[in-house]
Write a protein that holds these residues in place. Structure first.
Motif, PDB file in Angstrom:
ATOM      1  N   SER A   2       0.832  -1.209   0.000  1.00 47.90           N
ATOM      2  CA  SER A   2       0.000   0.000   0.000  1.00 47.90           C
ATOM      3  C   SER A   2       0.862   1.252   0.000  1.00 47.90           C
ATOM      4  CB  SER A   2      -0.896   0.010   1.245  1.00 47.90           C
ATOM      5  OG  SER A   2      -1.786  -1.081   1.232  1.00 47.90           O
ATOM      6  N   LEU A   3       0.323   2.303  -0.546  1.00 47.60           N
ATOM      7  CA  LEU A   3       1.027   3.581  -0.584  1.00 47.60           C
ATOM      8  C   LEU A   3       1.362   4.081   0.823  1.00 47.60           C
ATOM      9  CD1 LEU A   3       2.047   6.069  -2.140  1.00 47.60           C
ATOM     10  CD2 LEU A   3      -0.309   6.913  -2.133  1.00 47.60           C
ATOM     11  N   ILE A   4       0.412   3.975   1.736  1.00 43.24           N
ATOM     12  CA  ILE A   4       0.616   4.381   3.137  1.00 43.24           C
ATOM     13  C   ILE A   4       0.575   3.146   3.992  1.00 43.24           C
ATOM     14  CG2 ILE A   4      -0.184   5.850   5.030  1.00 43.24           C
ATOM     15  CD1 ILE A   4       0.457   7.476   2.548  1.00 43.24           C
ATOM     16  N   GLY A   5       1.682   2.712   4.467  1.00 46.95           N
ATOM     17  CA  GLY A   5       3.000   3.130   4.023  1.00 46.95           C
ATOM     18  C   GLY A   5       3.852   3.451   5.230  1.00 46.95           C
ATOM     19  N   PRO A   6       5.086   3.846   5.004  1.00 44.25           N
ATOM     20  CA  PRO A   6       6.035   4.171   6.080  1.00 44.25           C
ATOM     21  C   PRO A   6       5.533   5.325   6.931  1.00 44.25           C
ATOM     22  CG  PRO A   6       6.848   4.888   3.945  1.00 44.25           C
ATOM     23  CD  PRO A   6       5.641   4.055   3.677  1.00 44.25           C
ATOM     24  N   ALA A   7       6.032   5.415   8.170  1.00 46.56           N
ATOM     25  CA  ALA A   7       5.547   6.417   9.113  1.00 46.56           C
ATOM     26  C   ALA A   7       5.721   7.832   8.580  1.00 46.56           C
ATOM     27  CB  ALA A   7       6.273   6.263  10.454  1.00 46.56           C
ATOM     28  N   LYS A   8       6.839   8.090   7.915  1.00 49.28           N
ATOM     29  CA  LYS A   8       7.093   9.436   7.395  1.00 49.28           C
ATOM     30  C   LYS A   8       6.001   9.865   6.405  1.00 49.28           C
ATOM     31  CE  LYS A   8      10.624  12.173   4.999  1.00 49.28           C
ATOM     32  NZ  LYS A   8      11.981  12.155   4.383  1.00 49.28           N
ATOM     33  N   LEU A   9       5.616   8.948   5.511  1.00 43.96           N
ATOM     34  CA  LEU A   9       4.589   9.268   4.529  1.00 43.96           C
ATOM     35  C   LEU A   9       3.206   9.324   5.177  1.00 43.96           C
ATOM     36  CD1 LEU A   9       4.623   9.905   1.510  1.00 43.96           C
ATOM     37  CD2 LEU A   9       4.066   7.506   1.062  1.00 43.96           C
ATOM     38  N   ALA A  10       2.978   8.452   6.163  1.00 41.94           N
ATOM     39  CA  ALA A  10       1.706   8.469   6.887  1.00 41.94           C
ATOM     40  C   ALA A  10       1.511   9.815   7.582  1.00 41.94           C
ATOM     41  CB  ALA A  10       1.654   7.337   7.903  1.00 41.94           C
ATOM     42  N   LYS A  11       2.578  10.347   8.155  1.00 36.57           N
ATOM     43  CA  LYS A  11       2.500  11.651   8.820  1.00 36.57           C
ATOM     44  C   LYS A  11       2.178  12.751   7.804  1.00 36.57           C
ATOM     45  CE  LYS A  11       5.088  14.901  11.677  1.00 36.57           C
ATOM     46  NZ  LYS A  11       6.372  15.222  12.332  1.00 36.57           N
TER      47      LYS A  11
END
Length: 303
Positions: free
Chosen positions: A166-175
């Motif tokens: 899924s696009l979201i995803g790593p914590a940085k992108l989720a933030k």
């Protein structure tokens, strides 16, 4: 902790994961919901689509009689149909939005407090375009939900390169994503899941601390990620302590400690925190659920 875990969170169970035969919106929905409703360990249950109107009415009655808090997981509406909320094909993206709006209607019908979905697959070279498509879709869902009441719209953070991709995803992108949506909509939040953290190649702190102010809901589960050849590899949500898996008492203890430290687990407004566990192959659902309860009891005693 000497205090009851139920003072700090509503312990939930994801119905369509514990009973995967119901994830299609069909199957023994009433029978299996009754089993959860009769178990006073649980304060909440997460349901998904129920295609038959009569079954849906009966399920609603069971839930009302039980006084269980209800959340709605729309992930099966996407995962079982191949629809993608950040599809770069506009017609397909709108089709995904349409089914999720139908899910929002159903969530309101079932008196759910939250509505969860997930981002879809994405071409790496066009990740930015997929991100913008996801924002457009999510804003439309938040506006639609807000027009009908106070339902929370929740994006669950999944892996980006192993199973769901899924696009979201790593914590940085989720933030970044949560920040963008919250600028316009206060009815949005994130779901974190213990079982997804190893799949994200992050530690528990790395996954939770950057997005702590956006977390409205949490899941407790397990995964196998060491080797693709291993039983249960990927986002399969086996029971705690499954062979070669990542999460057991120690990991759940740390997860709960951090969620309590950031104030997510609290007495004033206890959030729903649900088991996301699934029987593997011929395992018995009841046994897997009892396993989860024992692990949670031991973990909470150590918090």
């Amino acid at each position: 902790m000497n205090e009851s875990i139920h003072d700090y969170m509503k312990v939930g169970l994801i119905h369509f994961m514990a009973y995967p035969e119901c994830g299609s919106g069909e199957g023994p929905i009433e029978e299996t919901l009754k089993k959860i409703a009769k178990d006073d360990y649980f304060d909440a249950v997460e349901i998904t689509w129920i295609k038959d109107k009569n079954v849906r009415e009966n399920a609603k009655k069971i839930l009302e009689e039980s006084k269980l808090a209800v959340a709605y997981g729309a992930q099966p509406r996407l995962l079982t149909t191949g629809l993608n909320i950040n599809d770069l094909d506009e017609e397909k993206r709108l089709e995904a939005v349409k089914t999720l709006k139908e899910g929002i209607d159903e969530a309101y019908e079932m008196n759910a407090k939250g509505f969860a979905f997930l981002s879809g697959k994405y071409p790496l070279e066009r990740r930015g375009d997929a991100f913008e498509a996801l924002i457009a879709s999510t804003e439309e869902l938040c506006a639609y939900a807000k027009s009908k009441g106070d339902l929370k719209v929740l994006l669950e953070v999944f892996d980006y390169d192993i199973d769901k991709k899924s696009l979201i995803g790593p914590a940085k992108l989720a933030k970044m994503f949560a920040e963008a949506i919250k600028e316009k909509y206060d009815n949005f939040g994130l779901i974190v899941d213990l079982s997804h953290i190893p799949l994200l190649h992050e530690t528990i702190e790395e996954s939770i601390l950057p997005v702590q102010e956006y977390i409205l809901h949490a899941h407790m589960g397990n995964c196998v990620v060491k080797d693709p050849s291993m039983e249960g590899y990927g986002d399969q949500h086996p029971g705690f302590g499954f062979p070669n898996s990542e999460c057991d008492v120690e990991e759940l203890t740390e997860y709960l400690r951090i969620l309590k430290f950031i104030g997510f687990l609290n007495k004033e407004n206890p959030p729903i925190v649900s088991f996301e566990v699934k029987p593997y192959k011929d395992e018995d659902t009841k046994t897997v659920i009892e396993n989860a309860k024992r692990v949670l009891n031991e973990a909470w005693a150590r918090v």
